[in-house]
Scaffold this motif. Structure first.
Motif, PDB file in Angstrom:
ATOM      1  N   LEU A 146      -6.068  10.744  -9.294  1.00 27.82           N
ATOM      2  CA  LEU A 146      -4.959  10.100  -8.596  1.00 27.82           C
ATOM      3  C   LEU A 146      -5.441   8.909  -7.781  1.00 27.82           C
ATOM      4  CD1 LEU A 146      -2.943  13.225  -7.369  1.00 27.82           C
ATOM      5  CD2 LEU A 146      -2.182  11.525  -9.039  1.00 27.82           C
ATOM      6  N   VAL A 147      -6.615   9.034  -7.171  1.00 26.17           N
ATOM      7  CA  VAL A 147      -7.181   7.924  -6.411  1.00 26.17           C
ATOM      8  C   VAL A 147      -7.385   6.718  -7.315  1.00 26.17           C
ATOM      9  CG1 VAL A 147      -9.232   7.096  -5.206  1.00 26.17           C
ATOM     10  CG2 VAL A 147      -8.287   9.307  -4.622  1.00 26.17           C
ATOM     11  N   VAL A 148      -8.014   6.951  -8.456  1.00 26.97           N
ATOM     12  CA  VAL A 148      -8.294   5.856  -9.380  1.00 26.97           C
ATOM     13  C   VAL A 148      -6.997   5.217  -9.872  1.00 26.97           C
ATOM     14  CG1 VAL A 148      -9.309   5.244 -11.609  1.00 26.97           C
ATOM     15  CG2 VAL A 148     -10.503   6.836 -10.084  1.00 26.97           C
ATOM     16  N   CYS A 149      -6.029   6.056 -10.280  1.00 33.35           N
ATOM     17  CA  CYS A 149      -4.762   5.537 -10.808  1.00 33.35           C
ATOM     18  C   CYS A 149      -3.986   4.761  -9.745  1.00 33.35           C
ATOM     19  CB  CYS A 149      -3.912   6.690 -11.339  1.00 33.35           C
ATOM     20  SG  CYS A 149      -4.581   7.471 -12.820  1.00 33.35           S
ATOM     21  N   SER A 150      -3.905   5.321  -8.532  1.00 35.04           N
ATOM     22  CA  SER A 150      -3.145   4.654  -7.477  1.00 35.04           C
ATOM     23  C   SER A 150      -3.804   3.348  -7.062  1.00 35.04           C
ATOM     24  CB  SER A 150      -2.984   5.586  -6.274  1.00 35.04           C
ATOM     25  OG  SER A 150      -4.250   5.998  -5.770  1.00 35.04           O
ATOM     26  N   MET A 151      -5.137   3.312  -7.057  1.00 32.36           N
ATOM     27  CA  MET A 151      -5.837   2.082  -6.711  1.00 32.36           C
ATOM     28  C   MET A 151      -5.580   0.994  -7.752  1.00 32.36           C
ATOM     29  SD  MET A 151      -9.527   3.343  -5.230  1.00 32.36           S
ATOM     30  CE  MET A 151      -9.645   4.275  -3.702  1.00 32.36           C
ATOM     31  N   LEU A 152      -5.617   1.366  -9.022  1.00 33.74           N
ATOM     32  CA  LEU A 152      -5.360   0.399 -10.087  1.00 33.74           C
ATOM     33  C   LEU A 152      -3.941  -0.151 -10.006  1.00 33.74           C
ATOM     34  CD1 LEU A 152      -7.162   2.129 -13.115  1.00 33.74           C
ATOM     35  CD2 LEU A 152      -7.918   0.110 -11.835  1.00 33.74           C
ATOM     36  N   VAL A 153      -2.982   0.741  -9.745  1.00 39.03           N
ATOM     37  CA  VAL A 153      -1.592   0.302  -9.612  1.00 39.03           C
ATOM     38  C   VAL A 153      -1.440  -0.618  -8.408  1.00 39.03           C
ATOM     39  CG1 VAL A 153       0.765   1.073  -9.144  1.00 39.03           C
ATOM     40  CG2 VAL A 153      -0.663   2.339 -10.770  1.00 39.03           C
ATOM     41  N   TYR A 154      -2.098  -0.268  -7.301  1.00 36.35           N
ATOM     42  CA  TYR A 154      -2.034  -1.063  -6.077  1.00 36.35           C
ATOM     43  C   TYR A 154      -2.594  -2.470  -6.298  1.00 36.35           C
ATOM     44  CZ  TYR A 154      -3.253  -2.514  -1.284  1.00 36.35           C
ATOM     45  OH  TYR A 154      -3.386  -3.199  -0.106  1.00 36.35           O
ATOM     46  N   ILE A 155      -3.760  -2.556  -6.893  1.00 38.27           N
ATOM     47  CA  ILE A 155      -4.382  -3.860  -7.142  1.00 38.27           C
ATOM     48  C   ILE A 155      -3.537  -4.674  -8.114  1.00 38.27           C
ATOM     49  CG2 ILE A 155      -6.401  -4.993  -8.139  1.00 38.27           C
ATOM     50  CD1 ILE A 155      -8.073  -2.663  -7.033  1.00 38.27           C
ATOM     51  N   LEU A 156      -2.983  -4.019  -9.131  1.00 38.91           N
ATOM     52  CA  LEU A 156      -2.116  -4.716 -10.088  1.00 38.91           C
ATOM     53  C   LEU A 156      -0.892  -5.295  -9.370  1.00 38.91           C
ATOM     54  CD1 LEU A 156      -1.482  -5.470 -13.020  1.00 38.91           C
ATOM     55  CD2 LEU A 156      -0.328  -3.242 -13.247  1.00 38.91           C
ATOM     56  N   GLY A 207       0.801  -1.218   0.000  1.00 42.25           N
ATOM     57  CA  GLY A 207       0.000   0.000   0.000  1.00 42.25           C
ATOM     58  C   GLY A 207       0.834   1.267   0.000  1.00 42.25           C
ATOM     59  N   PHE A 208       2.144   1.144   0.266  1.00 38.52           N
ATOM     60  CA  PHE A 208       3.007   2.330   0.209  1.00 38.52           C
ATOM     61  C   PHE A 208       3.112   2.884  -1.206  1.00 38.52           C
ATOM     62  CE2 PHE A 208       4.559   0.708   4.332  1.00 38.52           C
ATOM     63  CZ  PHE A 208       4.546   1.893   5.058  1.00 38.52           C
ATOM     64  N   ILE A 209       2.601   2.132  -2.194  1.00 38.36           N
ATOM     65  CA  ILE A 209       2.584   2.637  -3.564  1.00 38.36           C
ATOM     66  C   ILE A 209       1.708   3.877  -3.673  1.00 38.36           C
ATOM     67  CG2 ILE A 209       0.621   1.245  -4.322  1.00 38.36           C
ATOM     68  CD1 ILE A 209       3.781   2.133  -6.360  1.00 38.36           C
ATOM     69  N   PHE A 210       0.789   4.056  -2.718  1.00 35.98           N
ATOM     70  CA  PHE A 210      -0.059   5.243  -2.731  1.00 35.98           C
ATOM     71  C   PHE A 210       0.738   6.510  -2.409  1.00 35.98           C
ATOM     72  CE2 PHE A 210      -3.356   2.016  -1.925  1.00 35.98           C
ATOM     73  CZ  PHE A 210      -4.345   2.432  -2.799  1.00 35.98           C
ATOM     74  N   VAL A 211       1.786   6.374  -1.608  1.00 36.21           N
ATOM     75  CA  VAL A 211       2.499   7.548  -1.086  1.00 36.21           C
ATOM     76  C   VAL A 211       3.053   8.450  -2.181  1.00 36.21           C
ATOM     77  CG1 VAL A 211       4.432   8.311   0.336  1.00 36.21           C
ATOM     78  CG2 VAL A 211       2.995   6.399   1.106  1.00 36.21           C
ATOM     79  N   PRO A 212       3.742   7.924  -3.226  1.00 39.04           N
ATOM     80  CA  PRO A 212       4.263   8.824  -4.259  1.00 39.04           C
ATOM     81  C   PRO A 212       3.184   9.665  -4.935  1.00 39.04           C
ATOM     82  CG  PRO A 212       5.251   6.656  -4.470  1.00 39.04           C
ATOM     83  CD  PRO A 212       4.173   6.530  -3.462  1.00 39.04           C
ATOM     84  N   PHE A 213       1.979   9.123  -5.042  1.00 37.91           N
ATOM     85  CA  PHE A 213       0.891   9.857  -5.685  1.00 37.91           C
ATOM     86  C   PHE A 213       0.477  11.087  -4.872  1.00 37.91           C
ATOM     87  CE2 PHE A 213       0.578   5.697  -7.626  1.00 37.91           C
ATOM     88  CZ  PHE A 213       0.224   5.968  -8.948  1.00 37.91           C
ATOM     89  N   LEU A 214       0.776  11.079  -3.565  1.00 33.22           N
ATOM     90  CA  LEU A 214       0.402  12.214  -2.719  1.00 33.22           C
ATOM     91  C   LEU A 214       1.150  13.491  -3.098  1.00 33.22           C
ATOM     92  CD1 LEU A 214       0.271  10.461   0.785  1.00 33.22           C
ATOM     93  CD2 LEU A 214      -1.670  11.267  -0.551  1.00 33.22           C
TER      94      LEU A 214
END
Length: 491
Positions: free
Chosen positions: A454-464, A435-442
């Motif tokens: 950003l929420v949508v993109c970070s969620m997709l990257v996280y699930i991937l 879930g730390f993948i969300f941090v750079p998007f901040l």
């Protein structure tokens, strides 16, 4: 694939029986969302703080008179019906009904005196009378409600929450508009009265005037069984609701109560959803344990925990990304200060999800005292930190106390059930670490549209990432989806 298929085969009977229950539980959430957004905006921070304080008093008082009646009816009614002892079912439900009325009347009188002494200079007597009436109606109305659960009428049982949310929202919006805070509290009384009448109508054949009475020699074994569950449920409700009362008493600032209550309601909304994914697996967990298949029980727990961890991570960072923009739009600019409280409170999702699985283990392994002891540690921690921090940090101090005490609850339950929870903890931590993948998007935050993107993109990257790293697996996801695709129960 084989492991998941094996688990799925044994769980399919359970999952097809809970599809209607899950649907009806989920159905309440649109109304909960509307309530959390519309009611604070309508009332304003000061009045909403007073309303939240009164509702918290009702919730805590309800915990005091609960007495474990739900667990008693859910556990013993099926046994009585299986043995063809319908007369005993009627006797138990009728005795419990009269017993609860007697207890509620005594508690309502004592509560009136306490509230008049503590809040007599803040609220008029009418509020204390309404609180007593709500306590009586809601608690007595819970008897037919749990009776239907024990009779396996899960459709009717599960209708209460969406019905309560929808009816409550309509009543409070109308009555507050015309009668202010008194109207808002009256709306709660009207909702509970409507539910009590409806559920007594559905369960009417299980109540008999000839059986109305209080036979303590008959009730005592049942009450003893429900006692430890009563203490646990009571402590949990007190812990979840005490923050409003502590903030109101220590700061004497209704606005600070509102700033804590709204994000706390969001936290409770998510936490009340998670048991839908855990609690209804108790029957299959028990069956696996009793048939010597404890390994599969752990596999199921691990599987559930991975998806819950993913869900909590998405909820948390979704709030972090969009909260500052959406709170003023949805609730109002007067409530923008709830965001930092919300961040701290939603951090509690991670330890609390783990703790909820631990509570299920305490039930499946018949060790409820361990869950009770863990709750005692958590509540003591919450009280100590709240009393220490609320005078300095107001609502934020209570939010910090909630987060730390939730960690204490999870740690104590882990100590008690370490052999069972360790595998779940490992995969749960993987979902958090990834879930730390969300941090750079901040670092790319901007306006509302940018943040939503950003929420949508970070969620997709996280699930991937979860699927690429094999934390989540497509095959097991397909198997779970196939498992839950069963015809729902008839109401």
């Amino acid at each position: 694939m084989k492991q998941v298929s094996a688990i799925t085969k044994e769980a399919s009977i359970t999952t097809k029986n809970i599809s209607t229950v899950v649907f009806l539980r989920i159905l309440q959430y649109p109304f909960l969302f509307l309530a959390v957004t519309l009611i604070p905006r309508l009332m304003g921070p000061e009045i909403y703080g007073e309303y939240a304080l009164l509702i918290s008093i009702i919730a805590i008082a309800s915990s005091i008179v609960y007495l474990g009646s739900g667990e008693v009816l859910v556990r013993f009614i099926p046994e009585l019906e299986i043995h063809g002892e319908s007369a005993s079912t009627i006797r138990l439900s009728s005795n419990m009904f009269i017993f609860k009325i007697a207890i509620d009347l005594v508690v309502s009188i004592v509560l009136f005196l306490i509230l008049n002494l503590a809040y007599g200079d803040r609220f008029s007597i009418i509020y204390f009378i309404l609180i007593g009436a709500i306590l009586l109606v809601a608690d007595v109305g819970s008897i037919p409600y749990f009776l239907l659960f024990g009779l396996n009428k899960l459709g009717k049982y599960s209708l209460r929450d969406p019905f309560r949310r929808a009816l409550g929202l309509v009543f409070i919006l109308v009555l507050f508009h015309y009668y202010g805070l008194v109207g808002a509290i009256v709306s709660t009384l009207l909702v509970e009265t409507s539910l009590a009448i409806l559920y007594f109508f559905w369960a009417r054949k299980y109540f008999c005037i000839d059986s109305f009475g209080i036979d303590l020699s008959f009730l005592m074994p049942y009450l003893k069984f429900g006692f430890i569950f009563y203490i646990s449920v009571g402590l949990l409700n007190v812990w979840q609701r005490l923050g409003n009362i502590l903030i109101g008493y220590i700061t004497d600032d209704s606005r600070e109560v509102a700033l804590f209550d709204i994000p706390n309601q969001i936290l409770l909304m998510v936490l009340n959803f998670i048991p839908i994914l855990i609690t209804y697996f108790i029957p299959i967990f028990t069956e696996l344990l009793l048939t010597g298949k404890e390994g599969k029980l752990i596999n199921w727990s691990n599987l559930i925990m991975k998806y819950i961890g993913t869900f909590c991570m998405i909820i948390f960072f979704g709030f972090v990304f969009t909260g500052p923009d959406l709170i003023p739009i949805i609730i109002g600019s007067k409530y923008k200060e709830i965001f930092p409280n919300g961040v701290v409170l939603l951090l509690s999702l991670f330890p609390m999800s783990f703790a909820q699985l631990g509570s299920v283990f305490s039930l499946v392994y018949k060790e409820p005292r361990k869950y009770l002891q863990a709750l005692c540690f958590a509540l003591s921690t919450f009280l100590f930190i709240s009393i220490l921090l609320i005078p300095r940090c107001a609502s934020m101090g209570c939010a910090i106390a909630t987060f730390i005490s939730s960690i204490v609850l999870a740690v104590v339950l882990y100590i008690y059930f370490r052999d069972k929870l360790l595998p779940c903890l490992a995969d749960g931590f993987k979902t958090i670490i990834l879930g730390f993948i969300f941090v750079p998007f901040l670092f790319f935050r901007g306006g509302l549209i940018t943040n939503l993107s950003l929420v949508v993109c970070s969620m997709l990257v996280y699930i991937l990432l979860l699927f690429v790293s094999r934390v989540l697996k497509l095959d097991e996801f397909k198997e779970i989806f196939r498992t839950i695709r069963h015809r729902p129960l008839e109401l």
